[in-house]
Design an enzyme around this catalytic site. Structure first.
Site, PDB file in Angstrom:
ATOM      1  N   GLY A  73       0.825  -1.207   0.000  1.00  6.88           N
ATOM      2  CA  GLY A  73       0.000   0.000   0.000  1.00  6.88           C
ATOM      3  C   GLY A  73       0.858   1.254   0.000  1.00  6.88           C
ATOM      4  N   PHE A  74       1.766   1.335   0.970  1.00  4.98           N
ATOM      5  CA  PHE A  74       2.727   2.451   1.087  1.00  4.98           C
ATOM      6  C   PHE A  74       2.051   3.801   1.270  1.00  4.98           C
ATOM      7  CE2 PHE A  74       4.380  -0.727  -2.042  1.00  4.98           C
ATOM      8  CZ  PHE A  74       5.129  -1.437  -1.131  1.00  4.98           C
ATOM      9  N   ILE A  84      -0.832  -5.479   5.379  1.00  9.69           N
ATOM     10  CA  ILE A  84      -0.613  -4.997   4.004  1.00  9.69           C
ATOM     11  C   ILE A  84       0.664  -5.581   3.410  1.00  9.69           C
ATOM     12  CG2 ILE A  84      -1.957  -2.912   4.405  1.00  9.69           C
ATOM     13  CD1 ILE A  84       0.662  -1.345   4.689  1.00  9.69           C
ATOM     14  N   ASN A 105       9.517  -9.119  15.394  1.00  8.51           N
ATOM     15  CA  ASN A 105       9.901 -10.216  14.506  1.00  8.51           C
ATOM     16  C   ASN A 105      11.054  -9.740  13.637  1.00  8.51           C
ATOM     17  OD1 ASN A 105      10.068 -11.851  12.067  1.00  8.51           O
ATOM     18  ND2 ASN A 105       8.177 -12.813  12.758  1.00  8.51           N
ATOM     19  N   GLN A 152      10.864  -4.928   6.156  1.00 16.71           N
ATOM     20  CA  GLN A 152      10.356  -3.562   6.024  1.00 16.71           C
ATOM     21  C   GLN A 152      11.492  -2.595   5.726  1.00 16.71           C
ATOM     22  OE1 GLN A 152       7.095  -2.393   5.988  1.00 16.71           O
ATOM     23  NE2 GLN A 152       7.026  -4.583   5.644  1.00 16.71           N
ATOM     24  N   VAL A 185       8.219  -0.231  12.522  1.00 15.26           N
ATOM     25  CA  VAL A 185       9.329  -0.079  11.578  1.00 15.26           C
ATOM     26  C   VAL A 185       8.898   0.165  10.131  1.00 15.26           C
ATOM     27  CG1 VAL A 185      11.022  -1.434  12.844  1.00 15.26           C
ATOM     28  CG2 VAL A 185       9.412  -2.598  11.338  1.00 15.26           C
ATOM     29  N   GLY A 186       7.630   0.432   9.880  1.00 15.10           N
ATOM     30  CA  GLY A 186       7.183   0.510   8.484  1.00 15.10           C
ATOM     31  C   GLY A 186       7.862   1.575   7.636  1.00 15.10           C
ATOM     32  N   GLU A 187       8.096   2.731   8.212  1.00 17.90           N
ATOM     33  CA  GLU A 187       8.466   3.858   7.352  1.00 17.90           C
ATOM     34  C   GLU A 187       9.913   4.321   7.498  1.00 17.90           C
ATOM     35  OE1 GLU A 187       4.026   5.405   8.243  1.00 17.90           O
ATOM     36  OE2 GLU A 187       5.071   5.859   6.420  1.00 17.90           O
TER      37      GLU A 187
HETATM   38 MO1  MOS Z   1       2.094   4.981   5.439  1.00 22.43          MO
HETATM   39  S1  MOS Z   1       2.380   6.533   4.134  1.00 22.43           S
HETATM   40  O1  MOS Z   1       1.314   5.824   6.718  1.00 22.43           O
HETATM   41  O2  MOS Z   1       1.036   3.941   4.646  1.00 22.43           O
END
Ligand code: MOS
Length: 738
Positions: free
Chosen positions: A240-241, A467, A630, A637, A702-704
């Site tokens: 998704g990002f 996602i 994990n 990520q 850690v997504g971003e």
């Molecule tokens: Mo991120 S830009 O909050 O999916």
């Protein structure tokens, strides 16, 4: 829970849904083929601004298989969403599809053809003749260096501390530089899709969304029906990002079309639509002014920014924010201006604000280090903020110094010769660059339900979604840790509205938000189990329920020392399961600490001037994001973030035709993204210091963070190799040869 007692948290457990994905059993939005399914195809505007004068639909209506054509003259009544994030109704585009005859951007949907097959819908869509009254598209952002009609952002206004102007004037060493970033597009592997079906006035819709809760509420608002009459399904999402955070027009169109033709409708976008109607990272210009003392202390920092939004609504990428928090500079000014253009509405894209803002900030920091003749790492170390200078709060945890030192050590930074073009290997010149990484550590509200079942299994339910980030797996790990039941016997149900309300998969906050709710719900379920077990027919009849705990999958009486497995505990009661539902929310700690993650990137490029070849060969990244739940999915990520950063640095740019506002690069042959052949040697390390103020197990998410800092590290490395400071991304070969 102390580190020593953790068994499942922190391991590199494989994705629990991995087998379903690689065997094709994972169900994505466009995989749903209900009986009687028909297909929708969108007709899009070929002009960037103006009005629809007329539409000739005769040929399309008579084409084989066509069931309906929706457009602004026959669209049933819809309502605008209140568009409030807090209430779960924020949408990507507030304008309702086919609201009127106005064209705001090229690629805007102007009609929707519904037909028996996809091919019939597409063929008929090409027969729709639209006559426009075109106007000149407004695209002055691209032509004026500083768009004159830009206004201060309402969403993200500026910021100031100290006396930035005076400090700038009297600064002994100065750097002034304009950085700019083009439009970038999320381009997830799975294209946006909606499959809608109505039954007895109720809508079931399969979506590719980062927020089932939000999509559910916004859709009910737009359709003007009760939320109870809508269910959003999103068990699997292929990336998704940010592009799938909020509802876009195609979802509404699919729902309306299915109601009109009384058949299930699938509306899968084409890749070209990804460039116009589902958001993008807005382009930004960033004028940096940095002043320092001769001994390398920051004395002034000015970050003036311009961002392009659509003509429909404001979206500001708050690129200046990072300049307030990362360094200990007494005099700071940030302005954020936004200007409308004939483009689709932008939306958050991975590390929105920070990813772009770090290009300006870290770019200018690197330039200042050169001006001071200081090592760029040493310059950073002299200026790190000991506490959050904007919030004036201590960090909940900040180990950025350790990140920097470890990254430098692993990379071999001490072997760097600072002279430009001095590090040669055969025909190639090596360039070594550096930049920091940072992202906020948010946490929001979530409710989860945990069910302990007579067959010895545990079920966790929450309306959040995975996602591709690992949410299924981290929830299973949390439940396994809390119950002692092995992961194989934990069932996780997410990706559906109607389950207890969970978090958006955005802002890197899903893990830190959902885990505390799972732990709280487990506690309640265990209390219910203990109560049942201590009744007259229970296995712990007469015991004190408060003395019973669940560990290693068994109910344990602390007084007698006796343990009875979950299944055997429930068996005599003849109850199939007990459950607990609990809500968790961030608390007063949010007012006492500033929550943020940090990291450092060292990056190597190889420049072969003889054949004008530039490759990124090595990236060493060290991240401080609190506890890592994990290690495998978390590293994943960061790898993805680095690759996205390399795309930002080297390749990605959505180019508009200034005559008509059309996107020239609306496919993934012309819009370049890094592929496997572009992948350098990636070395990612987490320094694990659980954040004791975060809740859960101390994970900050850690997504971003991985994407932040990569592009400026690349600019810095390219400068070191070539002596060329490319400030307008991407760093193309043409710019190096100019
Ligand atoms: Mo991120 S830009 O909050 O999916």
């Amino acid at each position: 829970m102390s580190t020593e007692t953790l068994k499942v948290i922190g391991t590199g457990l494989n994705r629990v849904e991995g087998r379903a994905k690689v065997t094709g059993r994972a169900n994505y939005a466009a995989d749903n083929h209900a009986a009687g399914l028909v297909h929708a195809y969108g007709v899009v505007s070929t002009i960037g601004a103006g009005r629809i004068e007329s539409m000739d639909l005769a040929a399309a209506q008579n084409a084989p298989g066509v069931l309906a054509i929706l457009h602004h003259r026959n669209m049933p009544k819809l309502y605008r969403s209140p568009n409030e994030f807090e209430n779960g109704t924020r949408v990507g585009e507030v304008r309702i599809p086919f609201e009127d005859e106005t064209i705001y951007y090229a690629g805007q949907f102007v009609a929707l053809v519904v037909a028996e097959t996809f091919e019939q819908a597409r063929a008929a869509a090409r027969l729709v003749r639209v006559t426009y009254r075109p106007e000149k598209p407004k695209l002055n952002y691209f032509t004026e260096e500083r768009p004159g009609d830009a206004k201060e952002s309402k969403e993200h206004p500026g910021y100031q501390r100290g006396q930035p102007d005076e400090a700038w004037v009297s600064a002994p060493v100065k750097v002034e530089a304009m950085y700019s970033l083009p439009v970038e597009v999320h381009n997830p592997m799975e294209i946006h899709a909606s499959t809608a079906r109505w039954e007895d006035g109720r809508l079931e819709i399969h979506e590719s969304t980062q927020w089932v809760v939000g999509q559910h509420k916004a859709l009910a608002q737009v359709l003007g029906i009760s939320p109870q009459d809508v269910t959003v399904h999103a068990p699997f999402i292929g990336g998704g990002f940010g592009g799938k955070l909020f509802m876009w027009p195609h979802t509404v169109l699919a729902a309306v079309a299915a109601r009109e033709v009384q058949r299930p409708v699938k509306f899968m976008l084409e890749r070209k639509n990804e460039f116009t109607t589902v958001g993008h990272r807005p382009p930004t210009k960033q004028l940096m002014r940095v002043g320092a003392s001769a001994d390398g202390k920051l004395v002034a920092l000015r970050h003036d920014t311009w961002c392009q939004t659509s003509k429909v609504q404001e979206f500001m990428d708050s690129v200046g924010d990072v300049s307030g928090v990362l360094y200990d500079c007494p005099n700071v000014a940030i302005t954020q201006r936004v200007v409308g253009g004939s483009v689709g509405t932008p939306t958050p894209m991975r590390a929105p604000g920070a990813a772009s803002g770090m290009v300006g900030l870290e770019g200018a920091m690197d330039e200042m280090a050169v001006a001071l003749k200081l090592d760029p790492i040493e310059f950073r170390l002299r200026n790190l903020a000991a506490m959050d200078p904007t919030e004036k709060l201590p960090w909940s945890g900040n180990h950025v110094r350790e990140c920097i030192e470890l990254a430098a050590k692993k990379f071999g930074w001490d072997r760097r010769d600072p002279a430009v073009g001095s590090m040669r290997e055969g025909d190639e010149i090596l360039g070594w660059g550096f930049a920091l990484a940072t992202w906020t550590a948010e946490r929001s509200n979530a409710t989860a339900r945990v069910e302990l079942r007579a067959d010895g299994t545990v079920r966790v339910a929450c309306a959040t979604q995975d996602i591709g980030t690992g949410t299924y797996t981290v929830i299973a790990q949390a439940a396994a840790e809390a119950t002692g039941v092995p992961v194989e016997r934990i069932e996780v149900e997410i990706g559906r509205s109607g389950l207890p309300e969970g978090p958006i998969s955005g802002g890197s906050m899903a893990t830190a938000t959902v885990i505390p709710a799972v732990l709280a719900a487990t506690k309640k379920a265990v209390a219910a189990l203990a109560k049942l077990a201590t009744q007259a027919d229970g296995v712990f009849a007469g015991s004190d329920p408060k003395a019973l705990t669940l560990a290693e999958g068994a109910l344990h009486d602390q007084r007698s020392g006796r343990s009875v497995p979950l299944a055997a505990t429930l068996a005599p009661t003849r109850v199939a399961s007990v459950s607990g539902e609990a809500k968790s929310a961030p608390g007063p700690e949010r007012k006492k600490f500033s929550f943020r993650s940090f990291g450092a990137h060292c990056l190597e490029v190889r420049w072969d001037p003889g054949i004008a070849k530039l490759r990124v060969s090595r990236v060493v990244t060290v991240i401080d994001a609190g506890r890592i739940i994990n290690r495998k999915t978390a590293a994943n990520q960061i790898y993805g973030g680095i690759m996205m950063g390399l795309g930002m640095g080297r390749l990605e740019e959505s180019v508009y035709d200034l005559r008509n506002g059309r996107v020239l690069t609306d496919n993934i042959a012309d819009y370049l993204m890094p592929v496997h052949a572009d992948t350098p040697d990636l070395d990612v390390t987490f320094i694990e210091h659980p954040d004791e103020h975060m809740g859960g197990f101390g994970a900050r998410g850690v997504g971003e963070i991985g994407v932040t800092g990569v592009a400026p590290a690349l600019i810095s490395a390219v400068y070191h190799a070539t002596g060329k400071r490319v400030r307008d991304l991407p760093v193309t070969i043409e710019k190096l040869l100019a």
